[in-house]
Motif scaffolding. Structure first.
Motif, PDB file in Angstrom:
ATOM      1  N   GLU A   6      44.762  11.893 -10.000  1.00 48.84           N
ATOM      2  CA  GLU A   6      43.011  12.066  -9.545  1.00 48.84           C
ATOM      3  C   GLU A   6      43.430  12.908  -8.199  1.00 48.84           C
ATOM      4  OE1 GLU A   6      41.335   7.903 -10.397  1.00 48.84           O
ATOM      5  OE2 GLU A   6      43.360   7.848  -9.482  1.00 48.84           O
ATOM      6  N   TRP A   7      44.475  12.918  -7.399  1.00 50.99           N
ATOM      7  CA  TRP A   7      44.475  13.686  -6.265  1.00 50.99           C
ATOM      8  C   TRP A   7      45.967  14.366  -6.274  1.00 50.99           C
ATOM      9  CZ3 TRP A   7      47.320  13.391  -1.401  1.00 50.99           C
ATOM     10  CH2 TRP A   7      46.627  13.584  -0.470  1.00 50.99           C
ATOM     11  N   LEU A   8      46.012  15.374  -5.935  1.00 52.99           N
ATOM     12  CA  LEU A   8      47.134  16.262  -6.357  1.00 52.99           C
ATOM     13  C   LEU A   8      47.897  16.864  -4.870  1.00 52.99           C
ATOM     14  CD1 LEU A   8      45.546  17.118  -9.196  1.00 52.99           C
ATOM     15  CD2 LEU A   8      47.842  17.580  -9.702  1.00 52.99           C
ATOM     16  N   ILE A   9      49.297  16.851  -4.687  1.00 55.68           N
ATOM     17  CA  ILE A   9      49.910  17.368  -3.614  1.00 55.68           C
ATOM     18  C   ILE A   9      50.209  18.802  -4.270  1.00 55.68           C
ATOM     19  CG2 ILE A   9      51.625  17.418  -2.002  1.00 55.68           C
ATOM     20  CD1 ILE A   9      51.269  14.218  -2.341  1.00 55.68           C
ATOM     21  N   VAL A  10      49.920  19.878  -3.760  1.00 53.24           N
ATOM     22  CA  VAL A  10      50.246  21.258  -4.539  1.00 53.24           C
ATOM     23  C   VAL A  10      51.076  21.960  -3.687  1.00 53.24           C
ATOM     24  CG1 VAL A  10      49.255  23.313  -5.601  1.00 53.24           C
ATOM     25  CG2 VAL A  10      47.986  21.080  -5.513  1.00 53.24           C
ATOM     26  N   PRO A  11      52.303  22.621  -4.241  1.00 49.62           N
ATOM     27  CA  PRO A  11      53.058  23.375  -3.479  1.00 49.62           C
ATOM     28  C   PRO A  11      52.510  24.929  -3.475  1.00 49.62           C
ATOM     29  CG  PRO A  11      54.080  23.331  -5.768  1.00 49.62           C
ATOM     30  CD  PRO A  11      52.879  22.295  -5.521  1.00 49.62           C
ATOM     31  N   LEU A  12      53.084  25.701  -2.666  1.00 53.26           N
ATOM     32  CA  LEU A  12      52.466  27.081  -2.649  1.00 53.26           C
ATOM     33  C   LEU A  12      53.517  27.856  -1.572  1.00 53.26           C
ATOM     34  CD1 LEU A  12      51.224  27.176   0.673  1.00 53.26           C
ATOM     35  CD2 LEU A  12      49.726  25.985  -0.277  1.00 53.26           C
ATOM     36  N   LEU A  13      53.373  29.104  -1.854  1.00 51.78           N
ATOM     37  CA  LEU A  13      54.033  30.070  -1.005  1.00 51.78           C
ATOM     38  C   LEU A  13      53.352  30.614   0.207  1.00 51.78           C
ATOM     39  CD1 LEU A  13      55.995  32.217  -3.856  1.00 51.78           C
ATOM     40  CD2 LEU A  13      56.957  30.903  -2.253  1.00 51.78           C
ATOM     41  N   ALA A  14      51.828  31.006  -0.161  1.00 47.04           N
ATOM     42  CA  ALA A  14      51.169  31.357   1.065  1.00 47.04           C
ATOM     43  C   ALA A  14      49.858  30.653   0.722  1.00 47.04           C
ATOM     44  CB  ALA A  14      51.241  32.606   0.955  1.00 47.04           C
ATOM     45  N   PHE A  15      49.131  30.596   1.689  1.00 48.61           N
ATOM     46  CA  PHE A  15      47.621  30.326   1.656  1.00 48.61           C
ATOM     47  C   PHE A  15      47.109  30.920   2.807  1.00 48.61           C
ATOM     48  CE2 PHE A  15      49.758  27.580   4.910  1.00 48.61           C
ATOM     49  CZ  PHE A  15      48.537  27.344   6.056  1.00 48.61           C
ATOM     50  N   ASP A  16      45.601  30.757   2.576  1.00 46.36           N
ATOM     51  CA  ASP A  16      44.562  31.349   3.663  1.00 46.36           C
ATOM     52  C   ASP A  16      43.504  30.337   3.837  1.00 46.36           C
ATOM     53  OD1 ASP A  16      42.415  31.430   1.483  1.00 46.36           O
ATOM     54  OD2 ASP A  16      43.034  33.655   1.203  1.00 46.36           O
TER      55      ASP A  16
END
Length: 185
Positions: A116-126
């Motif tokens: 219901e609640w996700l911790i999401v990986p990423l390489l870059a964000f804005d």
């Protein structure tokens, strides 16, 4: 007449830059834990979809352990065949882990659950909540299938860029948490 680079080629170029710029900072995982617990904690009883960090990703393990200690059920993703959304299996500290594709790790066993609640990986964000992932589309497909789930991207503050190129299948995040604070689009 000059041509405009395609969305995919722009993302591929940006991924190369983002990989090179990402450097693990000592204590960042603990700082991330404190930021999320203070500024963007999940609702009581929420089933959390996390991820096991790999390479130079910000360390999510202190956060996962703290959420578990607070009574949240935790699940980690199993990377499925290309074109499919992720499948999440229950995790607790001490769960036997298995190696997955692309260098991932996931619980070796367990029935699938829906976070219901996700911790999401990423390489870059804005600051719009756009994220640049690894290019497989796994999280975009997963988030599209979980439209009511809260998605919090996690990264080092240094991974912020002015604008992530996006297309129609890119799902924005509800917030991004870094070792310094939470950014809400």
């Amino acid at each position: 007449m000059p041509t405009t680079p395609s969305l995919e080629s722009r993302k591929a170029d940006l991924r190369a830059v983002a990989f090179a710029a990402r450097i693990a900072a000592p204590g960042a995982g603990e700082a991330l834990r404190e930021v999320i617990l203070r500024e963007a904690p999940p609702m009581a009883g929420a089933l959390i979809g996390g991820f096991w960090p790999m390479g130079e990703e910000i360390d999510t393990r202190p956060l996962l352990e703290a959420l578990h200690a607070r009574g949240h059920r935790i699940a980690l993703p199993v990377t499925t065949p290309r074109g499919q959304p992720l499948v999440f299996r229950p995790w607790t500290p001490g769960t036997a882990m298995a190696a997955g594709v692309f260098g991932t790790q996931h619980p070796a066993e367990g029935e699938p659950v829906l976070p219901e609640w996700l911790i999401v990986p990423l390489l870059a964000f804005d600051r719009r909540g756009a994220r640049l992932g690894y290019g497989g589309g796994y999280y975009d497909r997963t988030l599209a299938q979980l439209p009511h789930a809260t998605a919090i991207g996690v990264a080092y503050a240094a991974q912020e860029i002015s604008e992530v190129p996006t297309g129609p299948h890119d799902v924005p995040l509800h917030a991004i948490a870094t070792e310094y604070g939470v950014i809400r689009p």
